[in-house]
Design a protein around this motif. Sequence first.
Motif, PDB file in Angstrom:
ATOM      1  N   SER A   1       4.789  -4.791  -7.057  1.00  9.48           N
ATOM      2  CA  SER A   1       3.520  -4.507  -6.530  1.00  9.48           C
ATOM      3  C   SER A   1       2.551  -5.924  -6.582  1.00  9.48           C
ATOM      4  N   THR A   2       2.094  -6.361  -5.370  1.00 10.74           N
ATOM      5  CA  THR A   2       1.222  -7.405  -5.381  1.00 10.74           C
ATOM      6  C   THR A   2      -0.354  -7.004  -5.508  1.00 10.74           C
ATOM      7  N   GLU A   3      -0.570  -5.366  -5.878  1.00 10.54           N
ATOM      8  CA  GLU A   3      -1.782  -5.039  -5.682  1.00 10.54           C
ATOM      9  C   GLU A   3      -2.967  -5.776  -6.700  1.00 10.54           C
TER      10      GLU A   3
ATOM     11  N   GLY B   1      10.641   3.696   5.169  1.00 10.76           N
ATOM     12  CA  GLY B   1      11.270   3.891   3.736  1.00 10.76           C
ATOM     13  C   GLY B   1      11.675   2.449   3.059  1.00 10.76           C
ATOM     14  N   GLY B   2      11.005   1.402   3.572  1.00  9.53           N
ATOM     15  CA  GLY B   2      11.348   0.077   3.244  1.00  9.53           C
ATOM     16  C   GLY B   2      10.698  -0.112   1.694  1.00  9.53           C
ATOM     17  N   GLN B   3       9.651   0.575   1.459  1.00 13.55           N
ATOM     18  CA  GLN B   3       8.952   0.268  -0.037  1.00 13.55           C
ATOM     19  C   GLN B   3       9.563   1.165  -1.160  1.00 13.55           C
TER      20      GLN B   3
ATOM     21  N   GLY C   1       4.705  -7.885   5.856  1.00  9.40           N
ATOM     22  CA  GLY C   1       6.086  -7.552   5.739  1.00  9.40           C
ATOM     23  C   GLY C   1       6.641  -6.588   6.663  1.00  9.40           C
ATOM     24  N   THR C   2       5.918  -5.860   7.306  1.00 10.78           N
ATOM     25  CA  THR C   2       6.437  -5.044   8.468  1.00 10.78           C
ATOM     26  C   THR C   2       6.120  -5.680   9.873  1.00 10.78           C
ATOM     27  N   ASN C   3       5.319  -6.646   9.884  1.00 14.63           N
ATOM     28  CA  ASN C   3       4.564  -7.323  10.973  1.00 14.63           C
ATOM     29  C   ASN C   3       4.057  -5.906  11.979  1.00 14.63           C
ATOM     30  N   ALA C   4       2.956  -5.525  11.616  1.00 17.27           N
ATOM     31  CA  ALA C   4       2.118  -4.167  11.821  1.00 17.27           C
ATOM     32  C   ALA C   4       1.816  -4.412  13.161  1.00 17.27           C
ATOM     33  N   GLY C   5       1.481  -3.567  14.038  1.00 18.66           N
ATOM     34  CA  GLY C   5       0.996  -3.593  15.248  1.00 18.66           C
ATOM     35  C   GLY C   5      -0.347  -3.123  15.256  1.00 18.66           C
TER      36      GLY C   5
ATOM     37  N   ALA D   1      -3.191   0.325   3.364  1.00 16.83           N
ATOM     38  CA  ALA D   1      -2.066  -0.655   3.698  1.00 16.83           C
ATOM     39  C   ALA D   1      -2.766  -1.955   3.115  1.00 16.83           C
ATOM     40  N   ARG D   2      -1.948  -2.680   2.627  1.00 19.67           N
ATOM     41  CA  ARG D   2      -2.147  -4.101   2.008  1.00 19.67           C
ATOM     42  C   ARG D   2      -1.542  -5.309   2.904  1.00 19.67           C
ATOM     43  N   ILE D   3      -2.513  -6.615   2.879  1.00 17.94           N
ATOM     44  CA  ILE D   3      -1.865  -7.716   3.710  1.00 17.94           C
ATOM     45  C   ILE D   3      -0.441  -7.890   3.463  1.00 17.94           C
TER      46      ILE D   3
ATOM     47  N   ALA E   1       9.302  -0.108  17.339  1.00 20.34           N
ATOM     48  CA  ALA E   1       8.379  -1.054  17.930  1.00 20.34           C
ATOM     49  C   ALA E   1       7.545  -1.649  17.116  1.00 20.34           C
ATOM     50  N   GLU E   2       7.034  -1.041  15.919  1.00 16.02           N
ATOM     51  CA  GLU E   2       5.908  -1.690  15.082  1.00 16.02           C
ATOM     52  C   GLU E   2       6.273  -1.200  13.437  1.00 16.02           C
ATOM     53  N   HIS E   3       7.211  -0.129  13.397  1.00 13.06           N
ATOM     54  CA  HIS E   3       7.034   0.136  11.773  1.00 13.06           C
ATOM     55  C   HIS E   3       8.123  -0.430  11.184  1.00 13.06           C
TER      56      HIS E   3
ATOM     57  N   LEU F   1      13.539 -11.265   2.444  1.00 21.99           N
ATOM     58  CA  LEU F   1      13.774 -12.801   2.392  1.00 21.99           C
ATOM     59  C   LEU F   1      12.858 -13.285   1.444  1.00 21.99           C
ATOM     60  N   GLY F   2      11.612 -12.490   0.916  1.00 19.81           N
ATOM     61  CA  GLY F   2      10.749 -13.463   0.254  1.00 19.81           C
ATOM     62  C   GLY F   2       9.361 -12.258  -0.110  1.00 19.81           C
ATOM     63  N   LEU F   3       8.837 -12.650  -1.089  1.00 20.03           N
ATOM     64  CA  LEU F   3       7.726 -11.735  -1.432  1.00 20.03           C
ATOM     65  C   LEU F   3       6.450 -12.667  -0.913  1.00 20.03           C
TER      66      LEU F   3
ATOM     67  N   GLY G   1       0.688  -1.114  -0.214  1.00 21.10           N
ATOM     68  CA  GLY G   1       0.135  -0.154  -0.003  1.00 21.10           C
ATOM     69  C   GLY G   1       0.828   1.295   0.022  1.00 21.10           C
ATOM     70  N   GLY G   2       2.118   1.169   0.227  1.00 21.29           N
ATOM     71  CA  GLY G   2       3.052   2.257   0.090  1.00 21.29           C
ATOM     72  C   GLY G   2       2.947   3.025   1.335  1.00 21.29           C
ATOM     73  N   THR G   3       2.328   2.819   2.434  1.00 24.45           N
ATOM     74  CA  THR G   3       1.996   3.509   3.789  1.00 24.45           C
ATOM     75  C   THR G   3       3.340   3.150   4.712  1.00 24.45           C
TER      76      THR G   3
HETATM   77  C1  FAD Z   1      -1.632   7.596   9.176  1.00 26.27           C
HETATM   78  C2  FAD Z   1      -0.648   6.211   9.310  1.00 26.27           C
HETATM   79  C3  FAD Z   1      -0.783   5.227  10.334  1.00 26.27           C
HETATM   80  C4  FAD Z   1      -0.153   3.987  10.728  1.00 26.27           C
HETATM   81  N1  FAD Z   1      -0.353   3.486  11.838  1.00 26.27           N
HETATM   82  C5  FAD Z   1       0.164   2.424  12.088  1.00 26.27           C
HETATM   83  C6  FAD Z   1       0.065   1.742  13.281  1.00 26.27           C
HETATM   84  O1  FAD Z   1      -0.520   1.997  14.200  1.00 26.27           O
HETATM   85  N2  FAD Z   1       0.846   0.598  13.523  1.00 26.27           N
HETATM   86  C7  FAD Z   1       1.766   0.035  12.587  1.00 26.27           C
HETATM   87  O2  FAD Z   1       2.438  -0.995  12.690  1.00 26.27           O
HETATM   88  N3  FAD Z   1       1.852   0.737  11.463  1.00 26.27           N
HETATM   89  C8  FAD Z   1       1.294   1.866  11.181  1.00 26.27           C
HETATM   90  N4  FAD Z   1       1.613   2.545  10.026  1.00 26.27           N
HETATM   91  C9  FAD Z   1       2.594   2.131   9.115  1.00 26.27           C
HETATM   92  C10 FAD Z   1       2.248   1.428   8.038  1.00 26.27           C
HETATM   93  O3  FAD Z   1       0.710   1.725   7.602  1.00 26.27           O
HETATM   94  C11 FAD Z   1       2.348  -0.152   8.075  1.00 26.27           C
HETATM   95  O4  FAD Z   1       3.711  -0.432   8.331  1.00 26.27           O
HETATM   96  C12 FAD Z   1       1.728  -1.159   7.248  1.00 26.27           C
HETATM   97  O5  FAD Z   1       1.968  -2.306   7.715  1.00 26.27           O
HETATM   98  C13 FAD Z   1       2.482  -1.012   5.920  1.00 26.27           C
HETATM   99  O6  FAD Z   1       1.614  -1.569   4.778  1.00 26.27           O
HETATM  100  P1  FAD Z   1       1.783  -1.283   3.141  1.00 26.27           P
HETATM  101  O7  FAD Z   1       0.693  -1.978   2.735  1.00 26.27           O
HETATM  102  O8  FAD Z   1       1.351   0.177   3.061  1.00 26.27           O
HETATM  103  O9  FAD Z   1       3.308  -1.579   2.867  1.00 26.27           O
HETATM  104  P2  FAD Z   1       4.363  -0.690   2.117  1.00 26.27           P
HETATM  105  O10 FAD Z   1       4.731   0.591   2.592  1.00 26.27           O
HETATM  106  O11 FAD Z   1       3.958  -0.826   0.441  1.00 26.27           O
HETATM  107  O12 FAD Z   1       5.283  -1.594   2.278  1.00 26.27           O
HETATM  108  C14 FAD Z   1       6.029  -1.752   3.503  1.00 26.27           C
HETATM  109  C15 FAD Z   1       7.347  -3.045   3.686  1.00 26.27           C
HETATM  110  O13 FAD Z   1       6.709  -4.275   3.227  1.00 26.27           O
HETATM  111  C16 FAD Z   1       7.410  -4.944   2.255  1.00 26.27           C
HETATM  112  N5  FAD Z   1       6.197  -5.510   1.500  1.00 26.27           N
HETATM  113  C17 FAD Z   1       5.452  -5.019   1.039  1.00 26.27           C
HETATM  114  N6  FAD Z   1       4.560  -5.993   0.221  1.00 26.27           N
HETATM  115  C18 FAD Z   1       5.247  -7.182   0.447  1.00 26.27           C
HETATM  116  C19 FAD Z   1       4.810  -8.325   0.143  1.00 26.27           C
HETATM  117  N7  FAD Z   1       4.004  -8.788  -0.337  1.00 26.27           N
HETATM  118  N8  FAD Z   1       5.933  -9.481   0.769  1.00 26.27           N
HETATM  119  C20 FAD Z   1       6.945  -8.996   1.651  1.00 26.27           C
HETATM  120  N9  FAD Z   1       7.251  -7.815   1.842  1.00 26.27           N
HETATM  121  C21 FAD Z   1       6.462  -6.883   1.459  1.00 26.27           C
HETATM  122  C22 FAD Z   1       7.923  -3.456   1.624  1.00 26.27           C
HETATM  123  O14 FAD Z   1       9.250  -3.947   0.748  1.00 26.27           O
HETATM  124  C23 FAD Z   1       8.450  -2.579   2.740  1.00 26.27           C
HETATM  125  O15 FAD Z   1       9.479  -2.827   3.218  1.00 26.27           O
HETATM  126  C24 FAD Z   1       0.928   3.706   9.772  1.00 26.27           C
HETATM  127  C25 FAD Z   1       1.229   4.481   8.643  1.00 26.27           C
HETATM  128  C26 FAD Z   1       0.411   5.720   8.359  1.00 26.27           C
HETATM  129  C27 FAD Z   1       0.458   6.336   7.190  1.00 26.27           C
END
Ligand code: FAD
Length: 472
Positions: A96-98, A82-84, A152-156, A145-147, A428-430, A209-211, A76-78
């Motif tokens: 992109s896996t969109e 700067g990982g993406q 990929g980021t182990n979001a919290g 944000a997409r799955i 912590a989570e980003h 390490l993988g997609l 999702g690019g969020t």
């Molecule tokens: C307003 C706002 C609020 C947010 N709140 C939170 C929050 O509360 N908690 C939190 O944890 N994060 C938060 N985030 C950060 C962000 O949304 C998360 O990190 C989210 O998980 C990223 O998802 P994305 O789809 O946008 O990934 P992207 O930004 O596209 O990619 C993120 C990383 O994952 C990798 N990646 C992408 N796709 C894949 C794939 N298919 N396989 C393997 N790796 C892949 C990319 O290379 C990159 O390193 C927030 C961001 C914003 C802008």
Amino acid sequence: MPELRAPTPAFLDGLRELLGPAGLREGADAAPYLRDMRDIAPGRAAAVLRPGTVEEAAEIVRRCAEARVGLVPHAGGTGLVGGQLRPEGVEGMVVSTERLNRVREVNPDDDVMIVEAGVILADAQAAAEAAGRLFPLSIASEGSARIGGVLGTNAGGLNVLRYGMARDLCLGVEAVLPDGSILRSLKRLRKDNTGYDLRGLLIGSEGTLGLVTAACLRLFPRPAEQQAAFVAVTSPDAALALLHHVRAAVGEQLSAFELLSGVGIGFALEHVAGTRCPVDPVPEWSVLMEVGGGEGIGEALEGALATAFEAGLATDGALSQSDQQRADFWRLRESIPEGNRKVGSVASHDISLPLSRVARFMEEAAPALRAIAPDLRLNPFGHLGDGNLHYNLFPAVGRTRDEYAQAKGALTRVVHDLTHAHGGSISAEHGIGRFKAEDLVRYGDPAKLAAMRAIKAALDPHGIMNPGAVLG
Ligand SMILES: Cc1cc2nc3c(=O)[nH]c(=O)nc-3n(C[C@H](O)[C@H](O)[C@H](O)COP(=O)(O)OP(=O)(O)OC[C@H]3O[C@@H](n4cnc5c(N)ncnc54)[C@H](O)[C@@H]3O)c2cc1C
């Protein structure tokens, strides 16, 4: 680091043929994938590849490995580290896996759903809801944000206190490994002790390490009743005492416990239309908490808060009287990142600390930062229940972030040194991405770093997967 090569015209022609017009974006069409919402680190790529099937994704990775072309997974690019986005090095590809955006299955009997990496998080939540279940991962960016990125980021996010992070919510993954082979491990098992945990390793590896192409995600019962409370407290210390008090009363049914500062609420009220603070005047410190469970959970929260007031743990507050009011409370919390963005931070930090150290950290950090930049405005907020603070620094009224540019490095050093000294984490989570790669080395355990490098070299010997991210 192994040397990467730029894609040749013949290589690109081959991909155009493989993927067709829907599967490749070039020139101006690629631009949206190469910048983030804060416009701070534009990326570069010869083209953006959009596979429509897992097999196409595998073929892309296989060809990149063979030609030694780097690729950056993009969801999702969020992402905030700067990982993406890859501005440095030899130009490679973005993948992109969109287009891999199907919910393959929602299975209430197994309490799982199988979703592809391109599914938007909010759509995954909606699919679970349609089947009468809850997928509890919730972040303010869930509409974009997409799955794949979430894993990929182990979001919290907001509900980690009760349900855990993305890794805890995922039972199995399907992924393309750096040699182009497909790991088909969409297991729906809570118990599976069959060797190394590749699922756990891929989650949080930020595409190095993988997609990830699909995941088996855990579902939960939907709470019959939910209630939120917005409570003013005298200090972060008092907020922690309140956390323990409420948890003792309602236990695991406490799903969120967020700290808000008056500075952050002020930013949201000023810059985000439709936000309102539930108590007046805006408190210097407050907490937004939520409980969910069987009938009567709202009363249990009310009872816990009544005794908290008696004990002097809370000074003012409001309990949500309807789902709309609960949503309004959360709207204020979720508007804080937007308010922050509008004001423009000098430096932002996503740190976590042992709960017992949070207040001490705050007491020590503020004077140390003000010794460098006396007029800074501090806006620490976030998932206090998990010890996770977004410790963000802002310019004084009438000044701009650029005026603090020279001090930024020293300010971040203070925050991260103190976090480390208190046994905390600088991410912590980003994640680490590119922005925190140096700090990973500075604060990381040497044995852990050596093991991470060995794993990277073993799985991705040509270094094609997200070069420059995490390990630098
Ligand atoms: C307003 C706002 C609020 C947010 N709140 C939170 C929050 O509360 N908690 C939190 O944890 N994060 C938060 N985030 C950060 C962000 O949304 C998360 O990190 C989210 O998980 C990223 O998802 P994305 O789809 O946008 O990934 P992207 O930004 O596209 O990619 C993120 C990383 O994952 C990798 N990646 C992408 N796709 C894949 C794939 N298919 N396989 C393997 N790796 C892949 C990319 O290379 C990159 O390193 C927030 C961001 C914003 C802008």
